[in-house]
Design a protein around this motif. Sequence first.
Motif, PDB file in Angstrom:
ATOM      1  N   VAL A  29      73.219  15.309  11.216  1.00 12.08           N
ATOM      2  CA  VAL A  29      74.166  15.233  12.336  1.00 12.08           C
ATOM      3  C   VAL A  29      73.545  14.463  13.513  1.00 12.08           C
ATOM      4  O   VAL A  29      74.203  13.666  14.175  1.00 12.08           O
ATOM      5  CB  VAL A  29      74.592  16.658  12.779  1.00 12.08           C
ATOM      6  CG1 VAL A  29      75.425  16.614  14.049  1.00 12.08           C
ATOM      7  CG2 VAL A  29      75.368  17.348  11.659  1.00 12.08           C
ATOM      8  N   TYR A  93      80.432  13.192  21.807  1.00 11.61           N
ATOM      9  CA  TYR A  93      80.989  14.164  20.852  1.00 11.61           C
ATOM     10  C   TYR A  93      80.038  14.336  19.675  1.00 11.61           C
ATOM     11  O   TYR A  93      79.320  13.408  19.272  1.00 11.61           O
ATOM     12  CB  TYR A  93      82.376  13.716  20.346  1.00 11.61           C
ATOM     13  CG  TYR A  93      82.490  12.226  20.153  1.00 11.61           C
ATOM     14  CD1 TYR A  93      81.883  11.588  19.085  1.00 11.61           C
ATOM     15  CD2 TYR A  93      83.165  11.443  21.088  1.00 11.61           C
ATOM     16  CE1 TYR A  93      81.955  10.218  18.927  1.00 11.61           C
ATOM     17  CE2 TYR A  93      83.241  10.064  20.947  1.00 11.61           C
ATOM     18  CZ  TYR A  93      82.630   9.459  19.855  1.00 11.61           C
ATOM     19  OH  TYR A  93      82.674   8.095  19.713  1.00 11.61           O
ATOM     20  N   TRP A 100      83.711  16.307   9.314  1.00 11.47           N
ATOM     21  CA  TRP A 100      83.831  14.848   9.428  1.00 11.47           C
ATOM     22  C   TRP A 100      84.972  14.303   8.570  1.00 11.47           C
ATOM     23  O   TRP A 100      85.315  14.864   7.527  1.00 11.47           O
ATOM     24  CB  TRP A 100      82.529  14.159   8.981  1.00 11.47           C
ATOM     25  CG  TRP A 100      81.337  14.397   9.865  1.00 11.47           C
ATOM     26  CD1 TRP A 100      81.308  15.092  11.040  1.00 11.47           C
ATOM     27  CD2 TRP A 100      79.989  13.959   9.622  1.00 11.47           C
ATOM     28  NE1 TRP A 100      80.026  15.111  11.546  1.00 11.47           N
ATOM     29  CE2 TRP A 100      79.199  14.426  10.699  1.00 11.47           C
ATOM     30  CE3 TRP A 100      79.380  13.234   8.610  1.00 11.47           C
ATOM     31  CZ2 TRP A 100      77.825  14.175  10.776  1.00 11.47           C
ATOM     32  CZ3 TRP A 100      78.008  12.985   8.690  1.00 11.47           C
ATOM     33  CH2 TRP A 100      77.255  13.449   9.764  1.00 11.47           C
ATOM     34  N   GLY A 101      85.512  13.183   9.023  1.00  9.49           N
ATOM     35  CA  GLY A 101      86.471  12.424   8.209  1.00  9.49           C
ATOM     36  C   GLY A 101      87.884  12.971   8.214  1.00  9.49           C
ATOM     37  O   GLY A 101      88.692  12.594   7.377  1.00  9.49           O
ATOM     38  N   ARG A 102      88.202  13.831   9.156  1.00  5.46           N
ATOM     39  CA  ARG A 102      89.559  14.408   9.216  1.00  5.46           C
ATOM     40  C   ARG A 102      90.275  14.051  10.507  1.00  5.46           C
ATOM     41  O   ARG A 102      91.309  14.627  10.822  1.00  5.46           O
ATOM     42  CB  ARG A 102      89.481  15.924   9.101  1.00  5.46           C
ATOM     43  CG  ARG A 102      88.897  16.360   7.793  1.00  5.46           C
ATOM     44  CD  ARG A 102      88.768  17.859   7.715  1.00  5.46           C
ATOM     45  NE  ARG A 102      87.923  18.214   6.585  1.00  5.46           N
ATOM     46  CZ  ARG A 102      87.773  19.440   6.125  1.00  5.46           C
ATOM     47  NH1 ARG A 102      88.403  20.428   6.696  1.00  5.46           N
ATOM     48  NH2 ARG A 102      86.975  19.674   5.106  1.00  5.46           N
ATOM     49  N   ALA A 129      77.334   4.072  21.507  1.00  5.26           N
ATOM     50  CA  ALA A 129      77.138   4.471  20.108  1.00  5.26           C
ATOM     51  C   ALA A 129      75.998   3.648  19.536  1.00  5.26           C
ATOM     52  O   ALA A 129      75.929   2.435  19.746  1.00  5.26           O
ATOM     53  CB  ALA A 129      78.412   4.237  19.293  1.00  5.26           C
ATOM     54  N   PRO A 134      78.666   3.399  12.580  1.00  5.50           N
ATOM     55  CA  PRO A 134      80.012   2.821  12.616  1.00  5.50           C
ATOM     56  C   PRO A 134      81.112   3.866  12.761  1.00  5.50           C
ATOM     57  O   PRO A 134      82.185   3.560  13.302  1.00  5.50           O
ATOM     58  CB  PRO A 134      80.125   2.076  11.282  1.00  5.50           C
ATOM     59  CG  PRO A 134      79.101   2.694  10.389  1.00  5.50           C
ATOM     60  CD  PRO A 134      77.994   3.144  11.290  1.00  5.50           C
ATOM     61  N   ALA A 135      80.876   5.112  12.302  1.00  9.32           N
ATOM     62  CA  ALA A 135      81.923   6.138  12.421  1.00  9.32           C
ATOM     63  C   ALA A 135      82.223   6.425  13.896  1.00  9.32           C
ATOM     64  O   ALA A 135      83.384   6.560  14.296  1.00  9.32           O
ATOM     65  CB  ALA A 135      81.495   7.417  11.708  1.00  9.32           C
TER      66      ALA A 135
HETATM   67  C1  LIG Z   1      80.864  10.263  14.721  1.00 10.43           C
HETATM   68  C2  LIG Z   1      81.665  11.541  14.456  1.00 10.43           C
HETATM   69  C3  LIG Z   1      81.904  12.279  15.763  1.00 10.43           C
HETATM   70  C4  LIG Z   1      83.023  11.163  13.845  1.00 10.43           C
HETATM   71  O1  LIG Z   1      83.794  12.348  13.709  1.00 10.43           O
HETATM   72  P1  LIG Z   1      85.080  12.396  12.745  1.00 10.43           P
HETATM   73  O2  LIG Z   1      85.857  13.613  13.103  1.00 10.43           O
HETATM   74  O3  LIG Z   1      84.644  12.205  11.337  1.00 10.43           O
HETATM   75  O4  LIG Z   1      85.859  11.094  13.257  1.00 10.43           O
HETATM   76  P2  LIG Z   1      87.340  10.666  12.879  1.00 10.43           P
HETATM   77  O5  LIG Z   1      87.722  11.300  11.553  1.00 10.43           O
HETATM   78  O6  LIG Z   1      88.197  10.933  14.074  1.00 10.43           O
HETATM   79  O7  LIG Z   1      87.191   9.090  12.712  1.00 10.43           O
HETATM   80  C5  LIG Z   1      86.106   8.542  11.990  1.00 10.43           C
HETATM   81  C6  LIG Z   1      86.445   7.096  11.612  1.00 10.43           C
HETATM   82  O8  LIG Z   1      85.239   6.444  11.217  1.00 10.43           O
HETATM   83  C7  LIG Z   1      85.405   5.916   9.910  1.00 10.43           C
HETATM   84  N1  LIG Z   1      84.104   5.953   9.275  1.00 10.43           N
HETATM   85  C8  LIG Z   1      83.406   7.025   8.866  1.00 10.43           C
HETATM   86  N2  LIG Z   1      82.239   6.625   8.329  1.00 10.43           N
HETATM   87  C9  LIG Z   1      82.210   5.287   8.416  1.00 10.43           C
HETATM   88  C10 LIG Z   1      81.272   4.298   8.016  1.00 10.43           C
HETATM   89  N3  LIG Z   1      80.098   4.622   7.440  1.00 10.43           N
HETATM   90  N4  LIG Z   1      81.573   2.983   8.257  1.00 10.43           N
HETATM   91  C11 LIG Z   1      82.730   2.647   8.857  1.00 10.43           C
HETATM   92  N5  LIG Z   1      83.671   3.542   9.259  1.00 10.43           N
HETATM   93  C12 LIG Z   1      83.395   4.849   9.024  1.00 10.43           C
HETATM   94  C13 LIG Z   1      86.433   6.821   9.281  1.00 10.43           C
HETATM   95  O9  LIG Z   1      87.037   6.196   8.160  1.00 10.43           O
HETATM   96  C14 LIG Z   1      87.398   7.003  10.448  1.00 10.43           C
HETATM   97  O10 LIG Z   1      88.195   5.858  10.669  1.00 10.43           O
HETATM   98  P3  LIG Z   1      89.704   5.743  10.100  1.00 10.43           P
HETATM   99  O11 LIG Z   1      90.484   6.879  10.711  1.00 10.43           O
HETATM  100  O12 LIG Z   1      90.158   4.396  10.543  1.00 10.43           O
HETATM  101  O13 LIG Z   1      89.617   5.889   8.596  1.00 10.43           O
HETATM  102  C15 LIG Z   1      80.943  12.486  13.461  1.00 10.43           C
HETATM  103  O14 LIG Z   1      80.588  11.757  12.317  1.00 10.43           O
HETATM  104  C16 LIG Z   1      79.680  13.107  14.068  1.00 10.43           C
HETATM  105  O15 LIG Z   1      79.742  14.111  14.739  1.00 10.43           O
HETATM  106  N6  LIG Z   1      78.507  12.495  13.800  1.00 10.43           N
HETATM  107  C17 LIG Z   1      77.245  12.997  14.273  1.00 10.43           C
HETATM  108  C18 LIG Z   1      77.108  12.956  15.791  1.00 10.43           C
HETATM  109  C19 LIG Z   1      77.356  11.584  16.338  1.00 10.43           C
HETATM  110  O16 LIG Z   1      76.922  10.588  15.770  1.00 10.43           O
HETATM  111  N7  LIG Z   1      78.051  11.556  17.479  1.00 10.43           N
HETATM  112  C20 LIG Z   1      78.381  10.319  18.164  1.00 10.43           C
HETATM  113  C21 LIG Z   1      77.226   9.863  18.962  1.00 10.43           C
HETATM  114  S1  LIG Z   1      77.667   8.382  19.876  1.00 10.43           S
END
Ligand SMILES: CC(C)(COP(=O)(O)OP(=O)(O)OC[C@H]1O[C@@H](n2cnc3c(N)ncnc32)[C@H](O)[C@@H]1OP(=O)(O)O)[C@@H](O)C(=O)NCCC(=O)NCCS
Length: 183
Positions: A29, A93, A100-102, A129, A134-135
């Motif tokens: 995480v 966040y 994740w992913g929802r 970020a 990328p997420a």
């Molecule tokens: C980053 C984070 C907050 C995303 O949370 P999440 O609830 O999964 O986000 P969402 O589902 O709202 O959206 C994620 C988007 O990223 C995309 N995504 C996920 N992994 C990806 C990857 N490896 N490459 C490209 N896109 C990616 C998803 O497909 C989605 O996009 P879409 O709706 O167009 O399909 C979560 O992964 C997290 O908490 N990570 C660890 C902490 C962190 O990194 N926080 C941010 C610090 S800046």
Amino acid sequence: MLRTARLRLRPFTDADAGPLFALHSNARVLRYWDSPPWQEPARAQQFLATCRQIAEEGTGARLAMEHAGDGGFLGWCGLTRFDPTHRSASLGYVLGEAAWGRGYATEGAGALLQWGFGTLDLNRVQAEADTRNPASARVLEKLGFVHEGTLREDCVVDGVVSDSWVYGLLRREWDAAGHLTTR
Ligand SMILES: CC(C)(COP(=O)(O)OP(=O)(O)OC[C@H]1O[C@@H](n2cnc3c(N)ncnc32)[C@H](O)[C@@H]1OP(=O)(O)O)[C@@H](O)C(=O)NCCC(=O)NCCS
């Protein structure tokens, strides 16, 4: 307390210390975070104290994110570094892997932004970020943030140097996207 279709965003309580420590001690995480995973449970108490301080000082909000259905702890999102002169703040966040992913990060941060632009009267929200994350960048883009540049060698975590993308979202862009905050 902020509510969305699937989430509740609420102030942290002392009962969150355990789930919070589990979240922030998970290396997957925290992989792209700007500090290493927690090793001491006391770090959760420090975090909760900072949340209370932020609320008391009126410098933003860091809110626990829970599932509206079963109340399960999902993570948190925050608007911090509130600057009333420039009417700006920073968005962050973190969600547990199982969530994740929802679309939860986008949904929760969207509610927080609506509060920030609507109630705090913000003009600009900034977010960074890691360029390996990328997420997170996708969450910001889905919310309407604009990529403004790259902060080179912005972080050094356990000796690993990384760059950060910087994103900005303006009040007029939030309004233009139909979120209706205009006074
Ligand atoms: C980053 C984070 C907050 C995303 O949370 P999440 O609830 O999964 O986000 P969402 O589902 O709202 O959206 C994620 C988007 O990223 C995309 N995504 C996920 N992994 C990806 C990857 N490896 N490459 C490209 N896109 C990616 C998803 O497909 C989605 O996009 P879409 O709706 O167009 O399909 C979560 O992964 C997290 O908490 N990570 C660890 C902490 C962190 O990194 N926080 C941010 C610090 S800046």
